[in-house]
Design an enzyme around this catalytic site. Sequence first.
Site, PDB file in Angstrom:
ATOM      1  N   TYR A  21       0.831  -1.211   0.000  1.00  0.00           N
ATOM      2  CA  TYR A  21       0.000   0.000   0.000  1.00  0.00           C
ATOM      3  C   TYR A  21       0.861   1.255   0.000  1.00  0.00           C
ATOM      4  CZ  TYR A  21      -4.020   2.930   1.119  1.00  0.00           C
ATOM      5  OH  TYR A  21      -5.017   3.870   1.070  1.00  0.00           O
ATOM      6  N   LYS A  36      -0.795   6.912 -23.423  1.00  0.00           N
ATOM      7  CA  LYS A  36      -0.266   7.357 -24.717  1.00  0.00           C
ATOM      8  C   LYS A  36       1.213   6.976 -24.767  1.00  0.00           C
ATOM      9  CE  LYS A  36      -4.323   9.314 -24.532  1.00  0.00           C
ATOM     10  NZ  LYS A  36      -4.536  10.650 -24.034  1.00  0.00           N
TER      11      LYS A  36
HETATM   12  C1  LIG Z   1      -5.666  11.383 -23.336  1.00  0.00           C
HETATM   13  C2  LIG Z   1      -5.278  12.734 -22.980  1.00  0.00           C
HETATM   14  C3  LIG Z   1      -5.608  13.298 -21.741  1.00  0.00           C
HETATM   15  C4  LIG Z   1      -6.455  12.579 -20.706  1.00  0.00           C
HETATM   16  O1  LIG Z   1      -5.882  11.400 -20.333  1.00  0.00           O
HETATM   17  P1  LIG Z   1      -6.715  10.089 -19.954  1.00  0.00           P
HETATM   18  O2  LIG Z   1      -5.659   9.102 -19.636  1.00  0.00           O
HETATM   19  O3  LIG Z   1      -7.549   9.721 -21.128  1.00  0.00           O
HETATM   20  O4  LIG Z   1      -7.559  10.447 -18.774  1.00  0.00           O
HETATM   21  C5  LIG Z   1      -5.174  14.588 -21.475  1.00  0.00           C
HETATM   22  N1  LIG Z   1      -4.465  15.281 -22.379  1.00  0.00           N
HETATM   23  C6  LIG Z   1      -4.143  14.777 -23.580  1.00  0.00           C
HETATM   24  C7  LIG Z   1      -3.342  15.591 -24.532  1.00  0.00           C
HETATM   25  C8  LIG Z   1      -4.534  13.499 -23.925  1.00  0.00           C
HETATM   26  O5  LIG Z   1      -4.231  13.011 -25.126  1.00  0.00           O
END
Ligand SMILES: *Cc1c(COP(=O)(O)O)cnc(C)c1O
Length: 461
Positions: free
Chosen positions: A74, A260
Amino acid sequence: MRSRERLIIPYRSKVVEPISLPSREERLKRIEVAGLNVFRLRSADVYIDLLTDSGTGAISASQLSRSMLGDESYAGSRSFEEMRQQIQETMGFPYTIPVHQGRAAEQVLNYVLIRRHSFVPGNTHFDTTKAHIELAEGRAIDCTIDAGRSSEGNYPFKGNVAVSKLEQVIEKYGARHIAYILMTITCNSGGGQPVSMQNIRDVRALASAHGLPLIFDAARFAENAYFIKLREPGYQDKPIIEIIHEMMSYADACTMSAKKDAIVPMGGFIACRDRELYERLKTPAIIFEGYFTYGGMSGGDMEMLAQGLREVVDETYLAYRIGQVRRFGELLQSFGVPIVEPIGGHAVFIDARRFFPNVPEDEFPAQLLCTELYKEGGVRAVEVGAVLIGRDPDTGENIRPALDLCRLTIPRRVYTFEHLEYVADVIRTVREEKGTQMKRGICFDQEAEGIRHFSSTFRYL
Ligand SMILES: *Cc1c(COP(=O)(O)O)cnc(C)c1O
């Protein structure tokens, strides 16, 4: 027009996932049942899924094996320290708070930094970013350069902030009413367009002159760095990691959607340089996400994230990633499909108003195109246009965006170029058979409240 250099693919498949194309009859039925909204389709009914590059990348053998080492304690887990150290090594920020995904980072950060009626100027804010700024009772102000608002023209850094607009905003509202300056790298909503190092430097100088923090939305930081290497004089011979270090050196903190450029199915973080900010972030992190050494992520997830950061800065990987997207875009151009130029990092955008020149602009041509691509070939793209942008909160009228786009988002390490050739052929067929013939679009059948593009249904006019 098509580039000729060889692309090296720095991986091969070891595990595969079966996909299949439903029959035409089945597709027509499915999209009808889904109310002409591809978000309402089951993934099993989709053949090639280009809805998003978020969390859809293929993990590597090393990531998978690292996940087995996850320490699920944790507090103070070894996996947290592994991730923290890797973020420091890659991005240079010593303090890290894990969160379950990018928007959670936005929620925690804005809770701390935004006071009522404060402003957050930047280049086109991502939709959840804008929503979280507004939820914290702040206002986002878009200061993207004018070139970033057009689908034509080959300006190499369409994600740049217009420094003059930023100066005007600071002058108009006063620096004490600005919570921070936000730079999204690369700029998603603006078409996956990069930001130049010079622009980052200029914005940093302005921020420092007014004592304002500069924060990055760093979801695609490695792709941005690769564009700098490709397009900005003086960076051709610099290793990617050095370009990243320089970029990050200008920021005080960043939010990150690890789905991403950390190539994981789930995860994110806030990273910062300042110990005091870190301390202030801890309490909202605990309340919204979890204890500040896990923040909604499992130990295995944090190990995978750390490994993903090591892999994403590999130059052969980035050359293939950006090269594959570019080649896909060039193939579409060779078929005469109108796309946003220059081709961005993670997606190719079709300008739907030009694709369907005879469909009235308020009949959602981009949403229509998404349904047509599914019907023709089981391809799932996503609308980034009039449906997504929604209604003006004051007047209740539909906003008419500068561009009505259909986005073909390429997941990382998932599809081969043959998959993308198939998609290009589907698009070509729709264009040849329906491009100028299509005279009517679609309208809402049932418009959902609030964030309407996920669940609204449509019907043909
Ligand atoms: C995807 C994204 C987000 C949000 O992220 P999540 O992981 O989908 O919550 C914020 N900013 C950008 C530029 C993104 O591509």
